[in-house]
Design a protein around this motif. Sequence first.
Motif, short mmCIF file in Angstrom:
data_model
loop_
_atom_site.label_atom_id
_atom_site.label_comp_id
_atom_site.label_asym_id
_atom_site.label_seq_id
_atom_site.Cartn_x
_atom_site.Cartn_y
_atom_site.Cartn_z
N GLU A 73 0.83 -1.22 0.00
CA GLU A 73 0.00 0.00 0.00
C GLU A 73 0.86 1.26 0.00
O GLU A 73 0.55 2.23 -0.69
CB GLU A 73 -0.97 0.00 1.18
CG GLU A 73 -2.09 -1.00 1.04
CD GLU A 73 -2.92 -0.80 -0.23
OE1 GLU A 73 -3.27 0.35 -0.57
OE2 GLU A 73 -3.21 -1.81 -0.91
N GLU A 74 1.93 1.27 0.77
CA GLU A 74 2.82 2.43 0.80
C GLU A 74 3.53 2.61 -0.54
O GLU A 74 3.65 3.72 -1.05
CB GLU A 74 3.85 2.28 1.94
CG GLU A 74 4.78 3.45 2.10
CD GLU A 74 4.10 4.74 2.54
OE1 GLU A 74 4.79 5.78 2.55
OE2 GLU A 74 2.89 4.75 2.83
N PHE A 75 3.97 1.51 -1.12
CA PHE A 75 4.62 1.56 -2.43
C PHE A 75 3.65 2.10 -3.49
O PHE A 75 4.02 2.95 -4.30
CB PHE A 75 5.11 0.16 -2.79
CG PHE A 75 5.88 0.09 -4.08
CD1 PHE A 75 7.07 0.77 -4.25
CD2 PHE A 75 5.41 -0.70 -5.13
CE1 PHE A 75 7.78 0.69 -5.44
CE2 PHE A 75 6.12 -0.78 -6.31
CZ PHE A 75 7.30 -0.08 -6.47
N LYS A 76 2.44 1.61 -3.46
CA LYS A 76 1.42 2.08 -4.40
C LYS A 76 1.16 3.57 -4.22
O LYS A 76 1.08 4.31 -5.21
CB LYS A 76 0.13 1.27 -4.20
CG LYS A 76 -0.95 1.58 -5.21
CD LYS A 76 -2.10 0.59 -5.11
CE LYS A 76 -3.00 0.95 -3.96
NZ LYS A 76 -4.23 0.17 -3.92
N ARG A 77 1.08 4.01 -2.98
CA ARG A 77 0.85 5.43 -2.70
C ARG A 77 2.00 6.28 -3.27
O ARG A 77 1.77 7.29 -3.93
CB ARG A 77 0.72 5.67 -1.20
CG ARG A 77 0.39 7.13 -0.85
CD ARG A 77 0.61 7.42 0.63
NE ARG A 77 2.00 7.34 1.05
CZ ARG A 77 2.94 8.25 0.78
NH1 ARG A 77 2.66 9.31 0.05
NH2 ARG A 77 4.18 8.10 1.23
N ILE A 78 3.22 5.83 -3.05
CA ILE A 78 4.39 6.58 -3.53
C ILE A 78 4.42 6.62 -5.05
O ILE A 78 4.63 7.68 -5.65
CB ILE A 78 5.69 5.96 -2.96
CG1 ILE A 78 5.76 6.21 -1.45
CG2 ILE A 78 6.92 6.53 -3.67
CD1 ILE A 78 6.83 5.40 -0.73
N LEU A 79 4.21 5.48 -5.69
CA LEU A 79 4.21 5.46 -7.16
C LEU A 79 3.11 6.35 -7.73
O LEU A 79 3.33 7.07 -8.72
CB LEU A 79 4.08 4.03 -7.68
CG LEU A 79 5.29 3.13 -7.48
CD1 LEU A 79 4.98 1.73 -7.98
CD2 LEU A 79 6.52 3.69 -8.17
N ASN A 80 1.93 6.31 -7.15
CA ASN A 80 0.84 7.16 -7.62
C ASN A 80 1.17 8.64 -7.43
O ASN A 80 0.84 9.47 -8.28
CB ASN A 80 -0.48 6.81 -6.92
CG ASN A 80 -1.12 5.58 -7.51
OD1 ASN A 80 -0.98 5.29 -8.69
ND2 ASN A 80 -1.83 4.84 -6.67
N THR A 81 1.83 8.97 -6.34
CA THR A 81 2.24 10.36 -6.11
C THR A 81 3.22 10.81 -7.19
O THR A 81 3.08 11.89 -7.77
CB THR A 81 2.85 10.52 -4.71
OG1 THR A 81 1.87 10.16 -3.73
CG2 THR A 81 3.30 11.96 -4.47
#
Length: 143
Positions: A129-137
């Motif tokens: 979830e954190e990785f996904k958040r960072i990539l989306n940012t």
Amino acid sequence: MTQEQFSKYSFLLDRTARKVKQYAQQKFNLGEFDITVDQWLVLKNLAENELLSQTELAQLVFKDHPTLTRIIDILSKKGYVERIPHPQDRRSFQLHLTTEGVEKVESLKPQVASIREKAWENLDSKDFEEFKRILNTIYNNLG
């Protein structure tokens, strides 16, 4: 963040993306999938969308038109993709999967999922979830 830190993180992101693609292509070759990773992305996106123009597909797979044309030509020769004249624009085509293309996607889905799972092997759902958040940012910052 300093320029040096930024460069290190950019390098890590690029290195990881290249490694993921290399690993996947190696597995595609060993599994005798008869297609490349880039060809898979085209097939998968066509399977998820009924009819696409080449421009729409190029945006989905992040390929320029000449590269995508070569990929489509190869997939057409293999019998996986068809070009249909666009009903509103005689100069362009819509793309769709043939019956063989649909069968190819369905037969490869479990194997491709297995390849992807290898990359996530030692990560838990919080990491993901954190990785996904960072990539989306990052993606949204550029868009």
